[in-house]
Enzyme design. Structure first.
Site, PDB file in Angstrom:
ATOM      1  N   GLY A  92       3.141   2.274  10.676  1.00  0.00           N
ATOM      2  CA  GLY A  92       4.128   3.341  10.489  1.00  0.00           C
ATOM      3  C   GLY A  92       4.885   3.710  11.753  1.00  0.00           C
TER       4      GLY A  92
ATOM      5  CG  HIS B  48      -5.574   1.941   5.440  1.00  0.00           C
ATOM      6  ND1 HIS B  48      -5.112   2.860   6.346  1.00  0.00           N
ATOM      7  CD2 HIS B  48      -4.567   1.045   5.262  1.00  0.00           C
ATOM      8  CE1 HIS B  48      -3.867   2.536   6.697  1.00  0.00           C
ATOM      9  NE2 HIS B  48      -3.522   1.433   6.052  1.00  0.00           N
TER      10      HIS B  48
ATOM     11  CG  ASN C 264      -1.688   1.243   1.434  1.00  0.00           C
ATOM     12  OD1 ASN C 264      -1.738   2.087   0.539  1.00  0.00           O
ATOM     13  ND2 ASN C 264      -2.313   1.395   2.586  1.00  0.00           N
ATOM     14  CD1 TRP C 265       3.615   1.143  -2.828  1.00  0.00           C
ATOM     15  CD2 TRP C 265       4.310   2.755  -4.218  1.00  0.00           C
ATOM     16  NE1 TRP C 265       4.717   0.672  -3.501  1.00  0.00           N
ATOM     17  CE2 TRP C 265       5.159   1.642  -4.364  1.00  0.00           C
ATOM     18  CE3 TRP C 265       4.543   3.882  -4.998  1.00  0.00           C
ATOM     19  CZ2 TRP C 265       6.236   1.616  -5.249  1.00  0.00           C
ATOM     20  CZ3 TRP C 265       5.618   3.870  -5.888  1.00  0.00           C
ATOM     21  CH2 TRP C 265       6.456   2.746  -6.010  1.00  0.00           C
ATOM     22  CE  LYS C 266      -0.002   3.153   4.843  1.00  0.00           C
ATOM     23  NZ  LYS C 266       0.130   3.227   6.278  1.00  0.00           N
TER      24      LYS C 266
ATOM     25  N   GLY D 248       3.059  -1.085   4.207  1.00  0.00           N
ATOM     26  CA  GLY D 248       3.109   0.327   3.850  1.00  0.00           C
ATOM     27  C   GLY D 248       4.528   0.724   3.474  1.00  0.00           C
ATOM     28  N   GLY D 249       5.229   1.358   4.405  1.00  0.00           N
ATOM     29  CA  GLY D 249       6.557   1.936   4.148  1.00  0.00           C
ATOM     30  C   GLY D 249       7.516   1.010   3.415  1.00  0.00           C
TER      31      GLY D 249
ATOM     32  CD  GLU E 239      -2.605   5.475   6.997  1.00  0.00           C
ATOM     33  OE1 GLU E 239      -2.556   5.465   5.754  1.00  0.00           O
ATOM     34  OE2 GLU E 239      -1.715   4.962   7.720  1.00  0.00           O
TER      35      GLU E 239
ATOM     36  CB  SER F  49       5.808  -1.918  11.797  1.00  0.00           C
ATOM     37  OG  SER F  49       5.448  -0.573  12.077  1.00  0.00           O
TER      38      SER F  49
ATOM     39  CD  GLU G 156      -3.094  -2.328   7.415  1.00  0.00           C
ATOM     40  OE1 GLU G 156      -2.027  -2.606   6.851  1.00  0.00           O
ATOM     41  OE2 GLU G 156      -3.694  -1.248   7.247  1.00  0.00           O
TER      42      GLU G 156
HETATM   43  P1  13P Z   1       3.446   0.324   7.538  1.00  0.00           P
HETATM   44  O1  13P Z   1       3.919  -0.968   6.925  1.00  0.00           O
HETATM   45  O2  13P Z   1       4.177   1.531   7.038  1.00  0.00           O
HETATM   46  O3  13P Z   1       3.409   0.225   9.038  1.00  0.00           O
HETATM   47  O4  13P Z   1       1.919   0.542   7.071  1.00  0.00           O
HETATM   48  C1  13P Z   1       1.014  -0.480   7.209  1.00  0.00           C
HETATM   49  C2  13P Z   1      -0.225  -0.120   6.488  1.00  0.00           C
HETATM   50  O5  13P Z   1      -0.960   0.749   6.903  1.00  0.00           O
HETATM   51  C3  13P Z   1      -0.514  -0.822   5.220  1.00  0.00           C
HETATM   52  O6  13P Z   1      -1.801  -0.582   4.792  1.00  0.00           O
END
Ligand code: 13P
Length: 257
Positions: free
Chosen positions: A179, A103, A16-18, A239-240, A105, A218, A173
């Protein structure tokens, strides 16, 4: 660790590149494709969900590769006067195979409730794609001992009878692990994933066993193997670490043995 029947499900490693990525990121995705082609085959599906602006160019580059393209959100209606929104059929038209919905967010930044998440997931399915429905508790909720109650409420109210293991994936999640570099312990992950499996079995009968349940929060190359081999963990939502070809490939290594 209990070895359940999760090895029957094809795991999914999803990035997920956000709100990250510019035209120059096309080089990163080409690098990821190179790493996947030049390493041992992985026993998982591989998915990248870039921002809307990069979907078409990623789709172009990744056509005929082992990487599929998805999106991070959609509107629940097919079209119309919704300035700034993107519908599920537009995403299917752009070549997406999956769409992440609900998600944390989106739930927090855009006040999306479970009912909205369910409508979005249904729109994704009706457009012929697969929905990845996210659930997860906040730090406060975990500290209050409310984790399972929160997960049960989110899962029951974000899913509908129209969903099946063919068209829906669940992603757990924990919000406090996103993050932050804090990862849930394998024991905590198993507790929630086993609980989600039980809820899916209750709601969907035999088909409950077929749903993939991803862990996100993470996930890094260093912790992927232990998390991915946990009971009822059928892949990762990253994510990251999905932004860098080497790191995401390092996570995919958990499925190369
Ligand atoms: P991180 O891997 O950066 O913690 O993010 C997880 C996430 O929200 C994937 O959707």
């Amino acid at each position: 660790m209990s070895q359940d029947s999760n090895k029957k499900r094809t795991p999914l490693a999803a990035g997920n590149w956000k709100m990250n990525g510019l035209k120059e990121s096309i080089a990163e995705i080409a690098a990821l494709d190179g790493l996947i082609e030049n390493n041992l085959p992985a026993s998982c599906e591989i998915l990248i969900c870039p921002p809307f602006t990069l979907i078409m160019s990623f789709q172009h580059i990744l056509r005929d590769t082992k990487i599929t393209v998805g999106a991070q959100d959609c509107h629940w209606q097919e079209g119309g006067a919704h300035t700034g929104d993107i519908s599920a059929i537009m995403l299917a038209d752009a070549g997406c195979e999956y769409v992440i919905v609900g998600h944390s967010e989106r739930r927090s930044d855009h006040h999306e409730d479970n009912g909205t998440v369910m409508k979005k997931a249904e729109a994704v399915i009706n457009a012929g794609m697969k929905a990845i429905i996210c659930v997860g508790e906040s730090e406060k909720e975990r500290e209050a001992g409310a984790t399972l109650r929160i997960i049960e409420n989110q899962l029951k109210n974000s899913t509908s009878k129209a969903m099946s293991s063919e068209n829906t994936v669940i992603a757990y999640e924990p919000v406090w692990a996103i993050g932050t570099g804090k990862t849930a312990s394998v024991k905590d992950v198993e507790e929630v994933h086993n609980f989600i499996r039980m809820l899916l079995n209750e709601r969907f009968g035999e088909d409950g066993e077929g749903f993939r349940i991803l862990y996100g929060g993470s996930v890094k190359p260093a912790n992927a193997e232990s998390l991915m081999s946990a009971s009822n963990v059928d892949g990762a939502l990253v994510g990251g670490a999905s932004l860098k070809a080497d790191d995401f490939n390092g996570i995919i290594d958990a499925y190369r043995k």
